[in-house]
Scaffold this motif. Structure first.
Motif, mmCIF file in Angstrom:
data_model
loop_
_atom_site.group_PDB
_atom_site.id
_atom_site.type_symbol
_atom_site.label_atom_id
_atom_site.label_comp_id
_atom_site.label_asym_id
_atom_site.label_seq_id
_atom_site.Cartn_x
_atom_site.Cartn_y
_atom_site.Cartn_z
ATOM 1 N N GLU A 38 0.800 -1.298 -0.129
ATOM 2 C CA GLU A 38 0.038 -0.085 0.176
ATOM 3 C C GLU A 38 0.831 1.115 0.019
ATOM 4 O O GLU A 38 0.583 2.241 -0.669
ATOM 5 C CB GLU A 38 -0.903 0.036 1.244
ATOM 6 N N GLU A 39 1.881 1.171 0.807
ATOM 7 C CA GLU A 39 3.123 2.199 0.782
ATOM 8 C C GLU A 39 3.507 2.632 -0.554
ATOM 9 O O GLU A 39 3.602 3.703 -1.033
ATOM 10 C CB GLU A 39 4.245 2.064 1.647
ATOM 11 N N ASP A 40 3.885 1.565 -1.349
ATOM 12 C CA ASP A 40 4.414 1.652 -2.770
ATOM 13 C C ASP A 40 3.331 2.406 -3.754
ATOM 14 O O ASP A 40 3.514 3.439 -4.246
ATOM 15 C CB ASP A 40 4.625 0.360 -3.526
ATOM 16 N N CYS A 41 1.961 1.822 -3.518
ATOM 17 C CA CYS A 41 0.881 2.518 -4.330
ATOM 18 C C CYS A 41 0.826 3.904 -4.006
ATOM 19 O O CYS A 41 0.678 4.789 -4.854
ATOM 20 C CB CYS A 41 -0.421 1.650 -3.995
ATOM 21 N N GLU A 42 0.952 4.278 -2.601
ATOM 22 C CA GLU A 42 0.461 5.840 -2.368
ATOM 23 C C GLU A 42 1.600 6.812 -2.721
ATOM 24 O O GLU A 42 1.387 7.873 -3.332
ATOM 25 C CB GLU A 42 0.523 5.703 -0.699
ATOM 26 N N ARG A 43 2.960 6.089 -2.787
ATOM 27 C CA ARG A 43 4.039 6.651 -3.324
ATOM 28 C C ARG A 43 4.055 7.076 -4.920
ATOM 29 O O ARG A 43 4.225 7.923 -5.501
ATOM 30 C CB ARG A 43 5.351 6.299 -2.827
ATOM 31 N N LEU A 44 3.661 5.762 -5.497
ATOM 32 C CA LEU A 44 3.515 5.893 -6.990
ATOM 33 C C LEU A 44 2.518 6.699 -7.214
ATOM 34 O O LEU A 44 2.632 7.613 -8.511
ATOM 35 C CB LEU A 44 3.553 4.426 -7.499
ATOM 36 N N ALA A 45 1.378 6.856 -6.646
ATOM 37 C CA ALA A 45 0.328 7.513 -7.187
ATOM 38 C C ALA A 45 0.747 9.301 -6.951
ATOM 39 O O ALA A 45 0.131 9.929 -7.968
ATOM 40 C CB ALA A 45 -0.927 7.653 -6.014
ATOM 41 N N LEU A 46 1.572 9.525 -6.266
ATOM 42 C CA LEU A 46 2.327 10.957 -6.382
ATOM 43 C C LEU A 46 3.164 11.107 -7.711
ATOM 44 O O LEU A 46 3.288 12.308 -8.112
ATOM 45 C CB LEU A 46 2.970 11.342 -4.826
ATOM 46 N N ILE A 47 3.578 10.340 -8.067
ATOM 47 C CA ILE A 47 4.529 10.218 -9.130
ATOM 48 C C ILE A 47 3.716 10.191 -10.423
ATOM 49 O O ILE A 47 3.868 10.977 -11.385
ATOM 50 C CB ILE A 47 5.554 9.019 -9.097
ATOM 51 N N SER A 48 2.792 9.329 -10.693
ATOM 52 C CA SER A 48 2.087 9.400 -11.808
ATOM 53 C C SER A 48 0.735 8.385 -11.601
ATOM 54 O O SER A 48 0.631 7.518 -10.748
ATOM 55 C CB SER A 48 2.868 8.308 -12.644
ATOM 56 N N GLU A 49 -0.230 8.978 -12.304
ATOM 57 C CA GLU A 49 -1.726 8.287 -12.010
ATOM 58 C C GLU A 49 -1.594 6.862 -12.827
ATOM 59 O O GLU A 49 -2.669 6.174 -12.544
ATOM 60 C CB GLU A 49 -3.022 9.278 -12.742
ATOM 61 N N GLU A 50 -0.759 6.570 -13.727
ATOM 62 C CA GLU A 50 -0.786 5.247 -14.509
ATOM 63 C C GLU A 50 -0.035 4.490 -14.022
ATOM 64 O O GLU A 50 0.304 3.426 -14.814
ATOM 65 C CB GLU A 50 -0.530 5.706 -15.971
ATOM 66 N N ARG A 134 21.428 -7.010 1.799
ATOM 67 C CA ARG A 134 20.943 -6.591 3.054
ATOM 68 C C ARG A 134 19.811 -5.314 2.912
ATOM 69 O O ARG A 134 18.697 -5.576 2.948
ATOM 70 C CB ARG A 134 21.604 -5.942 4.448
ATOM 71 N N ALA A 135 20.323 -4.416 2.172
ATOM 72 C CA ALA A 135 19.450 -2.995 2.079
ATOM 73 C C ALA A 135 18.189 -3.489 1.341
ATOM 74 O O ALA A 135 16.975 -2.911 1.394
ATOM 75 C CB ALA A 135 20.190 -2.011 1.247
ATOM 76 N N SER A 136 18.444 -4.565 0.415
ATOM 77 C CA SER A 136 17.330 -4.909 -0.539
ATOM 78 C C SER A 136 16.046 -5.749 -0.052
ATOM 79 O O SER A 136 15.136 -5.912 -0.460
ATOM 80 C CB SER A 136 17.889 -5.543 -1.940
ATOM 81 N N LEU A 137 16.571 -6.272 1.142
ATOM 82 C CA LEU A 137 15.852 -7.211 1.829
ATOM 83 C C LEU A 137 15.059 -6.615 3.045
ATOM 84 O O LEU A 137 14.292 -7.464 3.767
ATOM 85 C CB LEU A 137 16.681 -8.644 2.240
ATOM 86 N N LEU A 138 15.088 -5.536 3.256
ATOM 87 C CA LEU A 138 14.582 -4.776 4.519
ATOM 88 C C LEU A 138 12.913 -4.537 3.927
ATOM 89 O O LEU A 138 12.897 -3.909 2.960
ATOM 90 C CB LEU A 138 15.259 -3.583 4.945
ATOM 91 N N ASP A 139 12.198 -4.537 5.092
ATOM 92 C CA ASP A 139 10.706 -4.146 4.875
ATOM 93 C C ASP A 139 10.642 -2.637 5.094
ATOM 94 O O ASP A 139 11.573 -2.160 5.714
ATOM 95 C CB ASP A 139 9.620 -5.008 5.486
ATOM 96 N N SER A 140 9.325 -1.988 5.158
ATOM 97 C CA SER A 140 9.339 -0.609 5.433
ATOM 98 C C SER A 140 9.736 -0.315 6.998
ATOM 99 O O SER A 140 10.001 0.705 7.609
ATOM 100 C CB SER A 140 7.944 -0.197 5.077
ATOM 101 N N GLU A 141 9.533 -1.565 7.888
ATOM 102 C CA GLU A 141 10.022 -1.210 9.334
ATOM 103 C C GLU A 141 11.496 -1.489 9.443
ATOM 104 O O GLU A 141 11.851 -1.687 10.692
ATOM 105 C CB GLU A 141 9.140 -2.331 10.041
ATOM 106 N N GLY A 142 12.128 -1.704 8.581
ATOM 107 C CA GLY A 142 13.524 -1.892 8.544
ATOM 108 C C GLY A 142 13.927 -3.186 9.158
ATOM 109 O O GLY A 142 15.216 -3.559 9.368
ATOM 110 N N GLN A 143 12.995 -4.134 8.766
ATOM 111 C CA GLN A 143 13.218 -5.541 9.213
ATOM 112 C C GLN A 143 13.542 -6.654 8.077
ATOM 113 O O GLN A 143 13.105 -6.133 7.088
ATOM 114 C CB GLN A 143 11.915 -6.297 9.985
ATOM 115 N N LEU A 144 14.412 -7.589 8.421
ATOM 116 C CA LEU A 144 14.530 -8.493 7.223
ATOM 117 C C LEU A 144 13.449 -9.241 6.916
ATOM 118 O O LEU A 144 12.842 -9.739 7.801
ATOM 119 C CB LEU A 144 15.671 -9.331 7.446
#
Ligand code: SF4
Length: 343
Positions: A38-50, A134-144
């Motif tokens: 959902e976080e991805d979707c909200e951020r992407l909505a600010l960049i483009s509607e499509e 490691r950086a690629s494997l973290l979630d939005s809470e900073g957990q692996l």
């Protein structure tokens, strides 16, 4: 004593290599780029509607692919627009994570890599490190975040359950042998095309050959179906184009010291083994049979591609690994997984 699946320490498979050099393959319709949070979707909505595509059945949200190029709406010849203009950390989470995946085990988190990318399979590449992954494997809470977990019972075969430690002890020489890239069928000790319950290999070949359209996924399905049909029924093949020719041709220029197809195939199989995702379906013996089948198909297709010199040979093998990896997550292959008996 209770055994837990642990994410730390991070464990890297010996011999794994990767560096994103921007070939752009992972930004194409090799798979739906998702699931978006959902976080991805909200951020992407600010960049483009499509930017976001939602399945009608209310399933996962994924990144929108352009119908003319089959690539993400943010992809350009110069790389990802979001990455360039806003920074890598703003990209959707599946893009940040690709090609890494994590399997939690009793001794730590195994980092595996997908082979659906020329930045993983072609040219001189640096070793994967736990720090870089490691950086690629973290979630939005900073957990692996892990995709799969294995506890202390691992099925070596249908009738033989091992402790994780014993499994790892037996797995080590197998990994080593795969990475040597010699006699892979002998290393796997498995026969391709086992008997299926409720379907046949000819039916699976028909289903794959029946994929219509020009999407890369459809073209790959026809390649795979043709090879399967040829191997099980000696059916004539049809002519198909190379779905990712542009990315592979770009990557081919980076190949300075070509490796043999068996080294490419062995590297791919070593990651399949190391990821332990196969435990979802049954024992390792069963997984070996499934890999032997995809390996047989991969070799058939590689033989049909251009093998005029060592570089072409190397590129064709990487291209084929990509195909058989894509098929492994298709609906027809899900049927194969359900129809294969354990042994
Ligand atoms: S957002 Fe960027 S990295 Fe992700 S698929 Fe699109 S172009 Fe590729």
């Amino acid at each position: 004593m209770k055994v837990y699946a642990r994410r730390e320490p991070l464990l890297v498979r010996p011999g794994a290599r990767f560096d994103c050099v921007g070939d752009g393959l992972c930004c194409s319709d090799i798979h739906a780029v998702g699931a978006l949070t959902e976080e991805d979707c909200e951020r992407l909505a600010l960049i483009s509607e499509e930017a976001v595509d939602r399945y009608e059945d209310g399933g996962d949200a994924v990144l929108m692919m352009r119908s003319d190029t089959g690539r993400c709406v943010f992809w350009t010849e110069e790389g990802c627009l979001i990455h360039r203009r806003l920074g890598p950390e703003i990209k959707p989470s599946p893009c940040i994570q690709f090609p890494y995946a994590l399997t939690a085990t009793p001794v730590g988190g195994r980092i595996s890599t997908q082979h659906r990318c020329t930045c993983r399979t072609l040219g001189p590449l640096p070793p994967v490190t736990a720090e870089a992954a490691r950086a690629s494997l973290l979630d939005s809470e900073g957990q692996l975040k892990f995709e799969h977990a294995v506890l202390d019972e691992v099925a070596w075969s249908a009738g033989q359950i091992l402790s994780f430690d014993e499994y790892a002890r037996r797995e080590a020489p197998l990994l080593e042998a795969l990475l040597e890239g010699k006699q892979l069928m002998t290393v796997l000790q498995a026969q391709p095309f086992p008997e299926l319950e409720g379907t046949t290999w000819s039916d699976i070949a028909d289903e794959l050959r029946g994929f219509h359209g020009s999407s890369r996924a459809a073209v790959v399905a026809r390649w795979f179906g043709d090879a399967l049909g040829f191997l099980v029924d000696r059916r004539p093949r049809t002519k198909q184009g190379r779905p990712w020719a542009d990315s592979f041709e770009r990557a081919a220029k980076r190949v300075v010291d070509p490796v043999s197809p068996n080294v490419v195939f062995g590297d791919w199989l070593a990651d399949e083994l190391w990821s332990m995702r196969w435990t979802r379906f049954g024992s390792l013996a069963r997984a070996r049979t499934e890999w032997a089948t995809r390996l047989a198909v991969a070799r058939r297709i590689a033989g049909w591609l251009d093998i005029s010199d060592p570089v072409r040979d190397n590129v064709s093998a990487a291209e084929v690994v990509m195909m058989v990896d894509v098929i492994s997550t298709s609906e027809p292959w899900e049927k194969v997984q359900e129809a294969m008996r354990d042994s």
